[in-house]
Design an enzyme around this catalytic site. Structure first.
Site, PDB file in Angstrom:
ATOM      1  N   LYS A  42     -25.727 -38.318  12.517  1.00 17.62           N
ATOM      2  CA  LYS A  42     -24.752 -39.094  13.308  1.00 17.62           C
ATOM      3  C   LYS A  42     -25.397 -40.337  13.909  1.00 17.62           C
ATOM      4  O   LYS A  42     -24.882 -41.447  13.804  1.00 17.62           O
ATOM      5  CB  LYS A  42     -24.171 -38.250  14.463  1.00 17.62           C
ATOM      6  CG  LYS A  42     -23.459 -36.989  14.039  1.00 17.62           C
ATOM      7  CD  LYS A  42     -22.878 -36.262  15.246  1.00 17.62           C
ATOM      8  CE  LYS A  42     -23.937 -35.733  16.210  1.00 17.62           C
ATOM      9  NZ  LYS A  42     -24.821 -34.698  15.650  1.00 17.62           N
ATOM     10  N   ARG A 117     -17.245 -33.444  21.889  1.00 14.47           N
ATOM     11  CA  ARG A 117     -17.944 -32.301  21.328  1.00 14.47           C
ATOM     12  C   ARG A 117     -17.209 -31.002  21.587  1.00 14.47           C
ATOM     13  O   ARG A 117     -17.669 -29.946  21.149  1.00 14.47           O
ATOM     14  CB  ARG A 117     -19.296 -32.213  22.027  1.00 14.47           C
ATOM     15  CG  ARG A 117     -20.458 -32.531  21.150  1.00 14.47           C
ATOM     16  CD  ARG A 117     -21.662 -32.149  21.961  1.00 14.47           C
ATOM     17  NE  ARG A 117     -22.814 -31.974  21.160  1.00 14.47           N
ATOM     18  CZ  ARG A 117     -23.629 -32.961  20.854  1.00 14.47           C
ATOM     19  NH1 ARG A 117     -23.377 -34.191  21.237  1.00 14.47           N
ATOM     20  NH2 ARG A 117     -24.697 -32.692  20.154  1.00 14.47           N
ATOM     21  N   ARG A 156     -38.097 -34.855  12.453  1.00 12.59           N
ATOM     22  CA  ARG A 156     -37.592 -35.996  13.225  1.00 12.59           C
ATOM     23  C   ARG A 156     -38.593 -36.366  14.328  1.00 12.59           C
ATOM     24  O   ARG A 156     -39.206 -35.520  14.948  1.00 12.59           O
ATOM     25  CB  ARG A 156     -36.255 -35.653  13.876  1.00 12.59           C
ATOM     26  CG  ARG A 156     -35.841 -36.764  14.839  1.00 12.59           C
ATOM     27  CD  ARG A 156     -34.411 -36.722  15.208  1.00 12.59           C
ATOM     28  NE  ARG A 156     -34.030 -35.501  15.889  1.00 12.59           N
ATOM     29  CZ  ARG A 156     -32.771 -35.249  16.258  1.00 12.59           C
ATOM     30  NH1 ARG A 156     -31.821 -36.105  15.977  1.00 12.59           N
ATOM     31  NH2 ARG A 156     -32.509 -34.135  16.868  1.00 12.59           N
ATOM     32  N   ARG A 189     -38.518 -34.090  19.793  1.00 15.02           N
ATOM     33  CA  ARG A 189     -37.636 -33.809  20.930  1.00 15.02           C
ATOM     34  C   ARG A 189     -37.755 -32.352  21.368  1.00 15.02           C
ATOM     35  O   ARG A 189     -37.903 -31.469  20.544  1.00 15.02           O
ATOM     36  CB  ARG A 189     -36.182 -34.105  20.536  1.00 15.02           C
ATOM     37  CG  ARG A 189     -35.672 -35.403  21.093  1.00 15.02           C
ATOM     38  CD  ARG A 189     -34.372 -35.822  20.468  1.00 15.02           C
ATOM     39  NE  ARG A 189     -33.307 -34.827  20.527  1.00 15.02           N
ATOM     40  CZ  ARG A 189     -32.077 -35.039  20.062  1.00 15.02           C
ATOM     41  NH1 ARG A 189     -31.766 -36.193  19.515  1.00 15.02           N
ATOM     42  NH2 ARG A 189     -31.165 -34.102  20.137  1.00 15.02           N
ATOM     43  N   ARG A 200     -28.474 -24.560  18.824  1.00 12.50           N
ATOM     44  CA  ARG A 200     -27.572 -25.728  18.801  1.00 12.50           C
ATOM     45  C   ARG A 200     -26.588 -25.641  17.640  1.00 12.50           C
ATOM     46  O   ARG A 200     -25.438 -26.040  17.770  1.00 12.50           O
ATOM     47  CB  ARG A 200     -28.398 -27.022  18.702  1.00 12.50           C
ATOM     48  CG  ARG A 200     -29.062 -27.381  20.019  1.00 12.50           C
ATOM     49  CD  ARG A 200     -30.180 -28.369  19.844  1.00 12.50           C
ATOM     50  NE  ARG A 200     -29.770 -29.642  19.310  1.00 12.50           N
ATOM     51  CZ  ARG A 200     -30.590 -30.499  18.695  1.00 12.50           C
ATOM     52  NH1 ARG A 200     -31.865 -30.193  18.539  1.00 12.50           N
ATOM     53  NH2 ARG A 200     -30.134 -31.649  18.268  1.00 12.50           N
TER      54      ARG A 200
END
Ligand code: AP5
Ligand code: MG
Length: 243
Positions: A42, A117, A156, A189, A200
């Site tokens: 996203k 969300r 990431r 992160r 998540r």
């Protein structure tokens, strides 16, 4: 007299071109929501959309992370949920986004990344827009199966200073561990650790996935395959939004 007439006609032409431009690229047609699982891409695509169409990229995750970094009250509250892979309560996020989209730089549209969300967030957004005589134009769902997500997240890297996102294999920086944008330091992160990623994903399936039906019913859902490479995903999006 003649030259002043030409001058004002010239101005009218410029106005008309701007209006037409505004009609195609402007407020009424470029209010975009990015949907998709955590790690679907996203943020990566929202940034490219924002650059191409000159509209703001509004990421609630980035806003929370900036607040955490600056030690604000909002940041402290949000952190307790984010670190566990849970959603921040709706009341902490709705007003923040509604206020943001009313700012001047949003008059030609915007791309929302990570919001809404939940169904209540989507309803609150629609209600606030309806009060201004507006509605969202596109909800772009970036589809990536769960199996691919965990692999992506572990690679990431995010910049601690500007929030730019990279991937050690799929979107590497020029210099290892240094942000291309601002030379900040890159980190994994806190919520990208594998056990939190699974959490998540569960939260996504329970609370966010119902938005796919919600926007299908509103006739603004666009599905794109998020498993192909970054530029191919973007090409599919541009194909829908217009070049
Ligand atoms: P948020 O920051 O929104 O995280 P998220 O939804 O979990 O999504 P991510 O940012 O992890 O993934 P992304 O889809 O942006 O993927 P990216 O482009 O980085 O939210 C974090 C937390 O904040 C939430 O858990 C919640 O607690 C809270 N929060 C935020 N908004 C909220 C709200 N509205 N309500 C309540 N709580 C809220 O890509 C991932 C990686 O893959 C990158 O490394 C990238 O380089 C790579 N990649 C991208 N595309 C491709 C591709 N096509 N091929 C290969 N690699 C790719
Ligand atoms: Mg993101």
């Amino acid at each position: 007299f003649r030259s002043s007439l030409n001058f004002s006609l010239g101005r009218i032409e410029v106005q008309r071109v701007k209006m037409l431009y505004g009609y195609f690229y402007g407020g009424k047609h470029m209010k975009i929501i990015m949907l998709g699982a955590p790690g679907a891409g996203k943020g990566t695509q929202a940034k490219k959309i924002a650059e191409k169409y000159s509209i703001p990229h509004i990421s609630t995750g980035d806003i929370f992370r900036a607040n955490i970094k600056n030690g604000t009250e909002l940041g402290k509250k949000a952190k307790t949920y984010m670190d566990q892979g849970l959603l921040v309560p709706d009341e902490l996020v709705v007003d923040l986004v509604v206020d943001r989209v009313k700012q001047d730089d949003c008059s030609n549209g915007y791309v929302l990344d990570g919001f809404p969300r939940t169904i209540p967030q989507a309803e609150a957004l629609d209600k606030a827009l309806a009060a201004m005589g507006e509605a969202m134009d596109y909800a772009i769902n970036v589809e990536v199966p769960d199996e691919n997500i965990v692999r992506r997240m572990s690679g990431r890297r995010a910049c601690v200073d500007c929030g730019a996102t990279y991937h050690i294999v799929y979107a590497p920086t020029k210099e290892e561990n240094i942000c291309d944008n601002c030379h900040g330091e890159l980190i994994l992160r806190e919520d990208d650790k594998p056990e939190t990623v699974q959490k998540r994903l569960n939260v996504y399936h329970e609370q966010t996935q119902p938005l796919i039906d919600y926007y299908t019913e509103k006739n603004i859902l666009v599905e794109v395959d998020g498993t192909v490479d970054i530029d191919e995903v973007f090409a599919a999006i541009v194909n829908v939004l217009g070049a």
